[in-house]
Design a protein around this motif. Structure first.
Motif, PDB file in Angstrom:
ATOM      1  N   GLY A  78       0.145   9.834   1.275  1.00  0.00           N
ATOM      2  CA  GLY A  78       1.360  10.085   0.481  1.00  0.00           C
ATOM      3  C   GLY A  78       1.146   9.872  -0.997  1.00  0.00           C
ATOM      4  N   GLY A  79       2.011   9.034  -1.576  1.00  0.00           N
ATOM      5  CA  GLY A  79       2.010   8.848  -3.030  1.00  0.00           C
ATOM      6  C   GLY A  79       0.741   8.213  -3.573  1.00  0.00           C
ATOM      7  N   GLY A  80       0.069   7.418  -2.733  1.00  0.00           N
ATOM      8  CA  GLY A  80      -1.197   6.858  -3.156  1.00  0.00           C
ATOM      9  C   GLY A  80      -1.111   5.783  -4.220  1.00  0.00           C
ATOM     10  N   SER A  81      -0.071   4.983  -4.219  1.00  0.00           N
ATOM     11  CA  SER A  81       0.036   3.940  -5.256  1.00  0.00           C
ATOM     12  C   SER A  81      -1.096   2.927  -5.117  1.00  0.00           C
ATOM     13  CB  SER A  81       1.394   3.251  -5.189  1.00  0.00           C
ATOM     14  OG  SER A  81       1.499   2.400  -4.060  1.00  0.00           O
ATOM     15  N   ASN A  82      -1.501   2.618  -3.883  1.00  0.00           N
ATOM     16  CA  ASN A  82      -2.635   1.694  -3.702  1.00  0.00           C
ATOM     17  C   ASN A  82      -3.937   2.343  -4.158  1.00  0.00           C
ATOM     18  OD1 ASN A  82      -1.993  -0.989  -2.367  1.00  0.00           O
ATOM     19  ND2 ASN A  82      -0.771   0.390  -1.131  1.00  0.00           N
ATOM     20  N   MET A  83      -4.106   3.620  -3.838  1.00  0.00           N
ATOM     21  CA  MET A  83      -5.307   4.355  -4.275  1.00  0.00           C
ATOM     22  C   MET A  83      -5.397   4.313  -5.789  1.00  0.00           C
ATOM     23  SD  MET A  83      -5.901   7.466  -5.956  1.00  0.00           S
ATOM     24  CE  MET A  83      -4.379   8.328  -5.646  1.00  0.00           C
ATOM     25  N   LEU A  84      -4.284   4.532  -6.442  1.00  0.00           N
ATOM     26  CA  LEU A  84      -4.263   4.553  -7.909  1.00  0.00           C
ATOM     27  C   LEU A  84      -4.774   3.242  -8.480  1.00  0.00           C
ATOM     28  CD1 LEU A  84      -3.402   6.610 -10.001  1.00  0.00           C
ATOM     29  CD2 LEU A  84      -1.140   5.547 -10.048  1.00  0.00           C
ATOM     30  N   ASN A 133      -8.726  -1.351   5.267  1.00  0.00           N
ATOM     31  CA  ASN A 133      -7.366  -0.837   5.327  1.00  0.00           C
ATOM     32  C   ASN A 133      -6.428  -1.889   4.766  1.00  0.00           C
ATOM     33  OD1 ASN A 133      -5.113   0.861   6.121  1.00  0.00           O
ATOM     34  ND2 ASN A 133      -4.770  -0.557   7.824  1.00  0.00           N
ATOM     35  N   ILE A 134      -5.331  -1.422   4.187  1.00  0.00           N
ATOM     36  CA  ILE A 134      -4.279  -2.353   3.799  1.00  0.00           C
ATOM     37  C   ILE A 134      -3.074  -2.098   4.688  1.00  0.00           C
ATOM     38  CG2 ILE A 134      -3.328  -0.865   1.940  1.00  0.00           C
ATOM     39  CD1 ILE A 134      -2.874  -3.647   0.445  1.00  0.00           C
ATOM     40  N   HIS A 135      -2.550  -3.201   5.236  1.00  0.00           N
ATOM     41  CA  HIS A 135      -1.423  -3.097   6.160  1.00  0.00           C
ATOM     42  C   HIS A 135      -0.304  -3.988   5.645  1.00  0.00           C
ATOM     43  CE1 HIS A 135       0.670  -2.651   9.980  1.00  0.00           C
ATOM     44  NE2 HIS A 135       0.859  -3.969   9.981  1.00  0.00           N
ATOM     45  N   PRO A 136       0.932  -3.486   5.604  1.00  0.00           N
ATOM     46  CA  PRO A 136       2.019  -4.253   4.993  1.00  0.00           C
ATOM     47  C   PRO A 136       2.660  -5.296   5.913  1.00  0.00           C
ATOM     48  CG  PRO A 136       2.829  -2.114   5.646  1.00  0.00           C
ATOM     49  CD  PRO A 136       1.347  -2.136   5.966  1.00  0.00           C
ATOM     50  N   SER A 137       1.808  -6.214   6.429  1.00  0.00           N
ATOM     51  CA  SER A 137       2.327  -7.378   7.143  1.00  0.00           C
ATOM     52  C   SER A 137       1.267  -8.471   7.079  1.00  0.00           C
ATOM     53  CB  SER A 137       2.626  -7.065   8.621  1.00  0.00           C
ATOM     54  OG  SER A 137       1.427  -7.116   9.394  1.00  0.00           O
ATOM     55  N   VAL A 187       6.550  -6.514  -1.540  1.00  0.00           N
ATOM     56  CA  VAL A 187       5.200  -6.577  -0.958  1.00  0.00           C
ATOM     57  C   VAL A 187       4.253  -5.626  -1.679  1.00  0.00           C
ATOM     58  CG1 VAL A 187       3.845  -6.098   1.128  1.00  0.00           C
ATOM     59  CG2 VAL A 187       6.014  -7.337   1.310  1.00  0.00           C
ATOM     60  N   LEU A 188       4.763  -4.445  -2.030  1.00  0.00           N
ATOM     61  CA  LEU A 188       3.913  -3.432  -2.662  1.00  0.00           C
ATOM     62  C   LEU A 188       3.297  -3.942  -3.961  1.00  0.00           C
ATOM     63  CD1 LEU A 188       2.981  -0.532  -2.026  1.00  0.00           C
ATOM     64  CD2 LEU A 188       4.861   0.295  -3.442  1.00  0.00           C
ATOM     65  N   VAL A 189       4.087  -4.715  -4.705  1.00  0.00           N
ATOM     66  CA  VAL A 189       3.572  -5.291  -5.951  1.00  0.00           C
ATOM     67  C   VAL A 189       2.335  -6.141  -5.648  1.00  0.00           C
ATOM     68  CG1 VAL A 189       4.045  -6.936  -7.810  1.00  0.00           C
ATOM     69  CG2 VAL A 189       5.795  -5.278  -7.129  1.00  0.00           C
ATOM     70  N   GLU A 190       2.417  -6.895  -4.559  1.00  0.00           N
ATOM     71  CA  GLU A 190       1.288  -7.757  -4.182  1.00  0.00           C
ATOM     72  C   GLU A 190       0.119  -6.938  -3.638  1.00  0.00           C
ATOM     73  OE1 GLU A 190       2.840 -10.657  -5.878  1.00  0.00           O
ATOM     74  OE2 GLU A 190       0.914 -10.928  -4.859  1.00  0.00           O
ATOM     75  N   GLU A 191       0.427  -5.849  -2.928  1.00  0.00           N
ATOM     76  CA  GLU A 191      -0.639  -4.967  -2.423  1.00  0.00           C
ATOM     77  C   GLU A 191      -1.499  -4.466  -3.582  1.00  0.00           C
ATOM     78  OE1 GLU A 191       0.710  -1.784   0.070  1.00  0.00           O
ATOM     79  OE2 GLU A 191       2.259  -3.031   0.981  1.00  0.00           O
ATOM     80  N   HIS A 192      -0.824  -4.120  -4.654  1.00  0.00           N
ATOM     81  CA  HIS A 192      -1.503  -3.529  -5.818  1.00  0.00           C
ATOM     82  C   HIS A 192      -2.389  -4.535  -6.528  1.00  0.00           C
ATOM     83  CE1 HIS A 192       1.855  -0.250  -6.043  1.00  0.00           C
ATOM     84  NE2 HIS A 192       0.986  -0.042  -5.067  1.00  0.00           N
ATOM     85  N   LEU A 246      -8.856   2.906   3.401  1.00  0.00           N
ATOM     86  CA  LEU A 246      -7.620   3.547   3.845  1.00  0.00           C
ATOM     87  C   LEU A 246      -6.502   2.934   3.013  1.00  0.00           C
ATOM     88  CD1 LEU A 246      -8.098   3.383   7.729  1.00  0.00           C
ATOM     89  CD2 LEU A 246      -8.999   5.065   6.099  1.00  0.00           C
ATOM     90  N   ALA A 247      -5.716   3.781   2.374  1.00  0.00           N
ATOM     91  CA  ALA A 247      -4.657   3.275   1.490  1.00  0.00           C
ATOM     92  C   ALA A 247      -3.408   4.108   1.686  1.00  0.00           C
ATOM     93  CB  ALA A 247      -5.129   3.338   0.041  1.00  0.00           C
ATOM     94  N   GLY A 248      -2.528   3.615   2.529  1.00  0.00           N
ATOM     95  CA  GLY A 248      -1.349   4.405   2.859  1.00  0.00           C
ATOM     96  C   GLY A 248      -1.734   5.618   3.695  1.00  0.00           C
ATOM     97  N   PHE A 249      -2.812   5.467   4.454  1.00  0.00           N
ATOM     98  CA  PHE A 249      -3.280   6.543   5.346  1.00  0.00           C
ATOM     99  C   PHE A 249      -2.592   6.357   6.678  1.00  0.00           C
ATOM    100  CE2 PHE A 249      -5.883  10.041   6.394  1.00  0.00           C
ATOM    101  CZ  PHE A 249      -6.420   9.851   7.667  1.00  0.00           C
TER     102      PHE A 249
HETATM  103  C1  GRF Z   1       2.198   0.754   1.646  1.00  0.00           C
HETATM  104  O1  GRF Z   1       3.240  -0.047   2.150  1.00  0.00           O
HETATM  105  C2  GRF Z   1       0.915   0.361   2.334  1.00  0.00           C
HETATM  106  O2  GRF Z   1       0.913  -0.994   2.738  1.00  0.00           O
HETATM  107  C3  GRF Z   1       0.920   1.226   3.547  1.00  0.00           C
HETATM  108  O3  GRF Z   1       1.380   2.487   3.058  1.00  0.00           O
HETATM  109  C4  GRF Z   1       2.418   2.207   2.090  1.00  0.00           C
HETATM  110  C5  GRF Z   1       2.356   3.200   0.945  1.00  0.00           C
HETATM  111  O4  GRF Z   1       1.128   3.072   0.323  1.00  0.00           O
HETATM  112  N1  GRF Z   1      -0.383   1.291   4.131  1.00  0.00           N
HETATM  113  P1  GRF Z   1       0.722   4.024  -0.961  1.00  0.00           P
HETATM  114  O5  GRF Z   1       1.830   3.870  -1.992  1.00  0.00           O
HETATM  115  O6  GRF Z   1       0.642   5.456  -0.464  1.00  0.00           O
HETATM  116  O7  GRF Z   1      -0.584   3.481  -1.431  1.00  0.00           O
END
Ligand code: GRF
Length: 192
Positions: A9-15, A106-110, A169-174, A85-88
């Motif tokens: 999707g938006g890929g905020s973690n990828m960014l 991978n990043i998982h939101p829990s 949580v997303l702020v912390e993911e980044h 894997l980032a929002g995959f």
């Molecule tokens: C985030 O909550 C991440 O934890 C999950 O996908 C969501 C969106 O991620 N894996 P991103 O904005 O596409 O990176």
């Protein structure tokens, strides 16, 4: 080290990962690939000069092996040392995962092992947990399992909705994912 990042999707973690891989960082992004040609993150990656690829999983309805074979093409061409894997949002088969054993994150939101799978924030709120968070882990064939490389915790506040908690949580993911990747890429003594 060469890093490929898979998004849906938006890929905020990828960014954040791409933006962190500069200067003395031991890794560089070599590919951003998505299962959705319309993923907003593809343009963000291209704007940053990172090669992109898209394989529409809907073109392989039910043929998971076919989708993965198509996805492997640009991936193997990029020859990454590490895959993030980032929002995959596609489940990868054991055969695919085992090709990158020990070098797929991978990043998982829990706060794993709590709440593998979907709707993690709603489940944490529903359970009355005092805190929630995100986990970066090595990917193994079992979904959202594998060795934990780092976690970030946030409080669950009164009145939180899944959306308000997800945003916190997303702020912390980044912050977490770039930090874990930097460590993983520097510590790792993989060949190549
Ligand atoms: C985030 O909550 C991440 O934890 C999950 O996908 C969501 C969106 O991620 N894996 P991103 O904005 O596409 O990176």
């Amino acid at each position: 080290k060469k890093v490929a990042i898979l998004i849906s999707g938006g890929g905020s973690n990828m960014l954040r990962l791409v933006e962190d891989m500069t200067g003395d960082h031991p890794a560089r992004p070599v590919l951003v690939a998505s299962n959705d040609p319309e993923a907003g993150g593809l343009k963000k990656a291209a704007d940053l000069g990172v090669a992109t690829a898209a394989v529409d999983h809907r073109a392989f309805r039910g043929d998971r092996a076919g989708f993965e074979a198509a996805l492997l093409k640009p991936l193997l061409a990029a020859d990454p040392d590490i895959i993030c894997l980032a929002g995959f949002m596609r489940i990868l088969t054991p055969a695919f995962v085992s090709r990158f054993s020990g070098r797929m994150l991978n990043i998982h939101p829990s706060l794993l092992p709590k709440y593998p799978g979907l709707n993690t924030h709603a489940r944490a709120i529903q359970a009355g947990d005092a805190e929630a968070g995100a986990t970066v882990h090595e990917v193994i064939p079992e979904l959202d399992a594998g060795p934990i490389l780092g976690q970030a915790r946030v409080p669950i506040l009164p009145g939180d909705t899944p959306e308000s908690l997800a945003a916190r949580v997303l702020v912390e993911e980044h912050r977490l994912y770039p930090a874990v990747l930097r460590h993983f890429a520097s510590d790792d003594c993989r060949d190549g």
